[in-house]
Scaffold this motif. Structure first.
Motif, PDB file in Angstrom:
ATOM      1  N   ALA A  17       0.816  -1.215   0.000  1.00  0.00           N
ATOM      2  CA  ALA A  17       0.000   0.000   0.000  1.00  0.00           C
ATOM      3  C   ALA A  17       0.846   1.260   0.000  1.00  0.00           C
ATOM      4  O   ALA A  17       1.896   1.330   0.631  1.00  0.00           O
ATOM      5  CB  ALA A  17      -0.922  -0.004   1.219  1.00  0.00           C
ATOM      6  N   ALA A  18       0.362   2.269  -0.760  1.00  0.00           N
ATOM      7  CA  ALA A  18       1.010   3.579  -0.777  1.00  0.00           C
ATOM      8  C   ALA A  18      -0.077   4.637  -0.883  1.00  0.00           C
ATOM      9  O   ALA A  18      -1.106   4.417  -1.527  1.00  0.00           O
ATOM     10  CB  ALA A  18       1.972   3.699  -1.954  1.00  0.00           C
ATOM     11  N   ALA A  19       0.139   5.763  -0.206  1.00  0.00           N
ATOM     12  CA  ALA A  19      -0.865   6.822  -0.214  1.00  0.00           C
ATOM     13  C   ALA A  19      -0.192   8.178  -0.160  1.00  0.00           C
ATOM     14  O   ALA A  19       0.953   8.302   0.290  1.00  0.00           O
ATOM     15  CB  ALA A  19      -1.794   6.672   0.992  1.00  0.00           C
ATOM     16  N   VAL A  20      -0.918   9.189  -0.632  1.00  0.00           N
ATOM     17  CA  VAL A  20      -0.445  10.566  -0.506  1.00  0.00           C
ATOM     18  C   VAL A  20      -1.480  11.310   0.330  1.00  0.00           C
ATOM     19  O   VAL A  20      -2.671  11.315  -0.004  1.00  0.00           O
ATOM     20  CB  VAL A  20      -0.260  11.245  -1.886  1.00  0.00           C
ATOM     21  CG1 VAL A  20       0.167  12.696  -1.709  1.00  0.00           C
ATOM     22  CG2 VAL A  20       0.760  10.480  -2.718  1.00  0.00           C
ATOM     23  N   VAL A  21      -1.023  11.879   1.455  1.00  0.00           N
ATOM     24  CA  VAL A  21      -1.925  12.573   2.371  1.00  0.00           C
ATOM     25  C   VAL A  21      -1.428  14.005   2.570  1.00  0.00           C
ATOM     26  O   VAL A  21      -0.231  14.235   2.733  1.00  0.00           O
ATOM     27  CB  VAL A  21      -2.013  11.830   3.724  1.00  0.00           C
ATOM     28  CG1 VAL A  21      -2.798  12.630   4.754  1.00  0.00           C
ATOM     29  CG2 VAL A  21      -2.656  10.462   3.532  1.00  0.00           C
TER      30      VAL A  21
END
Ligand code: KG4
Ligand code: ZN
Length: 335
Positions: A17-21
């Motif tokens: 998983a990878a995310a930009v917050v």
């Protein structure tokens, strides 16, 4: 203005998983590649297979998260990665990728505790959520009651001595032939059924904040085995309801008692088992009767994801915390 975008990377188990917050609060992208299909026929996560799949998926998943967020690496404020607890081979893939990206672009890097991530999923989901609170984290890998007096400060009140709550659901589901992971299937079968028809033990209920589910698992297996020997047919729905209730009873009793002891008015849930309908219903009802504000994140933030790691990492990066490039996986990292 200085960028507030953090890339969060999570590979502690079987989710790449990878995310930009943004600013630790707004999700710009949250990409999760589940490997569940790879492990299903083994009835559990196979560590070697998980690490190899993480290697294949990690860069495409990071690329997609950046693309969906409309950002490039140079737009980032920093990178946050799960340091532990988790499977060492899986953790190392995320950590190596995070270190390589941070080194190549001169970006600040920070390591995040996976459990802190699960707790922070609630701050992401509920921007108005305040502290102090008590969080019950229940997943396939963890069972933990944590007191959070203020953001970033954690006091672990209790964890499991043996199986995690989700692990107990999965083991019994497997024996019942419900597939892996089987928590949701047990939840479905139990709906509307009498939870009191089959007596099963509630280990350590009413005492302390530690959990133990292996005795329940053994008692449930023995019940099934005895019925098989005696040629009795077990009503699966009734059995699922009884088994689920035995787990939920203990989780609810300890969580409510923890909130009372710490004199907090907020109780939050996190982890995959937070999806359990009986746990939600009982905590919401019994919590409300005690004047507690009970909440949980939406499902995609309950289970493992990169956004919760980015959110937790943002506040650490803002506070000036930096991990060296010698950052290593800590399979048994404590909160
Ligand atoms: O958080 P998660 O995706 O993985 C870990 O970090 O371990 O949680 C997965 C766990 C599995 O054990 C699964 O059986 C359980 O969450 N689970 C449930 C339900 N939905 C998922 N357990 C009980 N009831 C559910 N509705
Ligand atoms: Zn988790």
């Amino acid at each position: 203005m200085e960028s507030q975008l953090v890339l969060g990377i999570e590979t502690s188990c079987d989710e790449t998983a990878a995310a930009v917050v943004e600013s630790g609060r707004t999700i710009r992208a949250n990409v999760i590649a589940s490997q569940i299909d790879l492990h299903q026929r083994f009835g559990g996560v196979v560590p070697e297979i998980a690490s190899r799949r993480h290697v294949e998926l990690i860069l495409p998943v990071v690329d997609r998260a950046l693309q969906e967020a409309g950002a490039s690496l140079d737009d980032l404020f920093g990178i946050a990665v799960t340091q532990g607890p988790g499977l060492v081979g899986s953790l190392l893939v995320g950590i190596s990728a995070a270190k390589a990206l941070a080194f190549a672009r001169g970006l600040p890097l920070v390591g995040v505790n996976h459990l802190e991530g699960h707790i922070c999923a609630n701050f992401l989901a509920h921007p108005d959520l305040d502290t102090p609170l008590v969080c019950l984290t229940v997943s396939g890998g963890h069972t933990a009651l944590v007191y959070v007096p203020r953001p970033g400060e954690y006091e672990v009140m209790g964890t499991t001595r043996d199986d995690a709550a989700g692990e107990a659901f999965d083991k019994i589901a497997r024996v019942l032939g419900l597939g892996y992971p089987g928590g949701a299937a047990i939840d479905r079968l139990a709906r509307g059924r009498d939870p009191g028809a089959i007596p099963l033990p509630r280990a350590m209920a009413g005492e302390g904040y530690e959990f133990s589910f292996s005795g329940l698992k053994t008692a449930a297996l023995q019940f099934l085995e005895r019925a098989r020997r005696e040629g009795r047919k077990v009503d699966i729905g009734e059995f699922a309801a009884a088994f689920q209730e035995a787990i939920v009873d203990v989780l609810v009793e300890k969580a409510l008692r923890a909130a009372r002891e710490k004199r907090v008015s907020r109780l939050v849930l996190s982890g995959g088992v937070a999806a359990n309908s009986r746990l939600r219903e009982r905590l919401a009802r019994q919590g409300a009767a005690l004047g507690l504000d009970v909440r949980w994140p939406p499902l995609e933030l309950c289970t493992d994801n990169g956004a919760m790691i980015a959110a937790a990492g943002y506040f650490r990066l803002k506070a000036g915390e930096r991990a060296p490039l010698s950052l290593n996986a800590e399979p048994a990292l404590r909160l």
